[in-house]
Enzyme design. Structure first.
Site, PDB file in Angstrom:
ATOM      1  N   CYS A   2       0.875  -1.177   0.000  1.00 16.02           N
ATOM      2  CA  CYS A   2       0.000   0.000   0.000  1.00 16.02           C
ATOM      3  C   CYS A   2       0.909   1.222   0.000  1.00 16.02           C
ATOM      4  O   CYS A   2       2.120   1.105   0.145  1.00 16.02           O
ATOM      5  CB  CYS A   2      -0.853   0.049   1.254  1.00 16.02           C
ATOM      6  SG  CYS A   2      -2.073  -1.266   1.346  1.00 16.02           S
ATOM      7  N   GLY A  28      -1.067   0.886  -4.932  1.00 15.10           N
ATOM      8  CA  GLY A  28      -2.376   0.340  -4.622  1.00 15.10           C
ATOM      9  C   GLY A  28      -3.455   1.046  -5.404  1.00 15.10           C
ATOM     10  O   GLY A  28      -3.488   2.272  -5.444  1.00 15.10           O
ATOM     11  N   ASN A 100       0.875   0.462   5.902  1.00 10.58           N
ATOM     12  CA  ASN A 100       1.311  -0.416   4.806  1.00 10.58           C
ATOM     13  C   ASN A 100       1.975  -1.620   5.446  1.00 10.58           C
ATOM     14  O   ASN A 100       2.913  -1.455   6.223  1.00 10.58           O
ATOM     15  CB  ASN A 100       2.318   0.357   3.928  1.00 10.58           C
ATOM     16  CG  ASN A 100       2.996  -0.522   2.894  1.00 10.58           C
ATOM     17  OD1 ASN A 100       2.417  -1.495   2.420  1.00 10.58           O
ATOM     18  ND2 ASN A 100       4.206  -0.171   2.520  1.00 10.58           N
ATOM     19  N   GLY A 101       1.484  -2.809   5.153  1.00 10.23           N
ATOM     20  CA  GLY A 101       2.109  -4.001   5.716  1.00 10.23           C
ATOM     21  C   GLY A 101       1.104  -5.115   5.927  1.00 10.23           C
ATOM     22  O   GLY A 101       0.065  -5.161   5.268  1.00 10.23           O
ATOM     23  N   TYR A 249      10.461  -4.805  -8.245  1.00  9.40           N
ATOM     24  CA  TYR A 249       9.172  -4.628  -8.890  1.00  9.40           C
ATOM     25  C   TYR A 249       8.306  -3.498  -8.343  1.00  9.40           C
ATOM     26  O   TYR A 249       7.802  -2.675  -9.101  1.00  9.40           O
ATOM     27  CB  TYR A 249       8.404  -5.962  -8.802  1.00  9.40           C
ATOM     28  CG  TYR A 249       6.979  -5.890  -9.266  1.00  9.40           C
ATOM     29  CD1 TYR A 249       6.671  -5.669 -10.607  1.00  9.40           C
ATOM     30  CD2 TYR A 249       5.919  -6.039  -8.358  1.00  9.40           C
ATOM     31  CE1 TYR A 249       5.348  -5.587 -11.035  1.00  9.40           C
ATOM     32  CE2 TYR A 249       4.601  -5.968  -8.786  1.00  9.40           C
ATOM     33  CZ  TYR A 249       4.323  -5.742 -10.114  1.00  9.40           C
ATOM     34  OH  TYR A 249       3.022  -5.659 -10.535  1.00  9.40           O
TER      35      TYR A 249
END
Ligand code: SF4
Length: 472
Positions: A2, A28, A100-101, A249
């Site tokens: 995210c 996201g 985020n996680g 990526y």
């Protein structure tokens, strides 16, 4: 994966939060949300891209000199508006939080919170859980000071298992940001005049004219109070394990994470991949990247091999995740709409196709077929990362083991399945060497190696996999 942002200023913050979310939209695309505080909490969140969720009219009421924002990629809990972030808790002070996680021990923590702290988690989002954990810890302190706030974060660190980079807006106090003890997810902050911005990727700071101050350290909490004063404390001293897949990526190439340029890491990946290709003495005419992530890898790979680099595959940038989901049953046709080969480049050529990774292998197979149909004489395939074999428990919605093409299959079998003359993977050593610098040498590379910095027990693994709708 995210994206998060928090801005504190002596001016209205909505424009900078909105722009930051657009800049990190690649992290996201399923949901977006913004919370600001003016003379009250103002919130707007919804499913879809930032530009579709936050409208021009929303700018009129998203007032305030402090705010946070989020773009969501679903991990635990799946999709849906009820899981869109940020979340707000009214006690104590009024706190909004985005993260985020992935929290590995979500279920047991939820149970404890509900039983002992009488806090009810309504959604299935880890963010709501973290918000309530933080609120409960802050409530115990009874008073507010940066020191007490950092102790509350320590209380949270002691309970939570997983990866988390967090931004939280505390009403009338300031912005708190912290990174889990292993620093798996990125988080960086900068300053411009009287404003602070803390965000997932450095590219947002650079684009908005902020001077980057530094990355939030693993296990560190930083707090910007409403007077513009910065406080920080290193709360945990675990070893740093940033996610190596960010460099391969996820992250934008124009970002720098933990002092490592993503673009340069990708150039290095190309150089190291060239070493693997040379070992096989493959005869090729052109190197073609699968856009967009593999471009720098393919450029340096071609330079190293002294072979022509060609943009032989075009990507339709308007085919997003929502489109894919709506047409899930027609995956094959989708690839044809998303990627289109340039026949004039491919005709009669021995093509080396470069992609960042191979997950299930189905997309790779379709792209290879497109290139053959465009008249290529031979198609060879190179992956800039090693074989993906193990699921990620830290916030990437990667398949369960059984779905990885490289799980329990030999190279020759994979090569045959995707239908190429040769298949070359990056080595784990090549990956590590490409990304590391003098300061950062350890990375989470669990999806390639199976060595998890924070292991999950069997029960937790089952729950994570069940939440992804997988049975294996
Ligand atoms: S398992 Fe892979 S994707 Fe997940 S955090 Fe580790 S390196 Fe990143």
């Amino acid at each position: 994966m995210c994206g998060i942002v928090g801005v504190l200023s002596n001016k209205e913050v909505i424009n900078e939060i909105y722009d930051s979310l657009i800049i990190i939209q690649h992290r996201g695309q399923d949901a977006s949300g913004i919370v600001t505080y003016g003379d009250r909490f103002n919130i707007k969140k919804g499913e879809g891209l930032v530009r579709n969720t936050i409208t021009e009219e929303d700018f009129n009421y998203l007032k305030g000199h402090i705010g946070i924002g989020h773009v969501r990629y679903p991990t635990l809990g799946g999709m849906g508006i009820e899981n869109a972030q940020p979340f707000i808790s009214t006690t104590p002070y009024g706190i909004a939080l985005a993260f985020n996680g992935n929290i590995i021990n979500f279920n047991s923590l939820k149970e404890k919170l509900e039983k002992h702290d009488r806090r009810i988690i309504i959604s299935t989002s880890d963010a709501e859980l973290l918000l309530n954990l933080l609120s409960a810890e802050m409530e115990k302190k009874r008073k507010f000071s940066p020191d007490l706030l950092f102790e509350a974060v320590k209380g949270l660190f002691d309970k939570v298992k997983g990866s988390y980079s967090v931004v939280a807006l505390i009403k009338d106090k300031g912005i708190l940001a912290f990174r889990d003890p292993y620093g798996i997810k990125p988080l960086i902050f900068g300053k411009k005049d009287n404003s602070y911005c803390v965000v997932s990727e450095s590219v947002a700071l650079a684009t908005l004219g902020y001077k980057t101050l530094r990355d939030v350290q693993p296990g560190e909490a930083v707090f910007f109070n409403t007077e513009g004063k910065l406080y920080s404390r290193k709360i945990s001293e675990e070893k740093h394990y940033p996610c190596i897949f960010e460099y391969v990526y996820f992250a934008r190439p124009d970002s720098t994470i933990d002092g490592i340029s993503v673009y340069e890491a990708r150039l290095n990946l190309g150089k190291n991949l060239a070493k693997e290709i040379r070992k096989k003495s493959i005869d090729i005419d052109i190197v073609v990247p699968v856009p967009d992530t593999s471009r720098p890898v393919a450029i340096s790979l071609a330079e190293e091999l002294d072979v022509k680099y060609r943009e032989g595959l075009m990507k339709n940038r308007y085919v997003g995740r929502t489109f894919i989901m709506a047409h899930q049953s027609k995956r094959e046709e989708l690839i044809r709409i998303k990627f289109s080969p340039v026949k004039e480049i491919m005709k009669g050529k021995k093509v080396l196709l470069v992609d960042d990774s191979i997950v299930r292998g189905t997309t790779s197979k379709k792209i290879v077929q497109l290139i053959r149909d465009a008249g290529a004489k031979e198609v060879h395939f190179a992956s800039s990362s090693p074989p993906l074999k193990f699921p990620c428990y830290y916030g990437i919605d990667m398949q369960t083991k059984g779905e990885f093409i490289a799980c329990k299959r030999a190279l020759a079998e994979i090569r045959e399945m995707i239908g190429v003359e040769s298949l070359t993977y990056q080595s784990v050593e090549g990956l590590m060497e490409s990304v590391s610098n003098e300061k950062v040498k350890n990375f989470c590379s669990a999806c390639f190696t199976g060595e998890y910095p924070i292991p999950a027990n069997e029960e937790e693994v089952c729950k994570i996999e069940a939440s992804r709708g997988c049975k294996s």
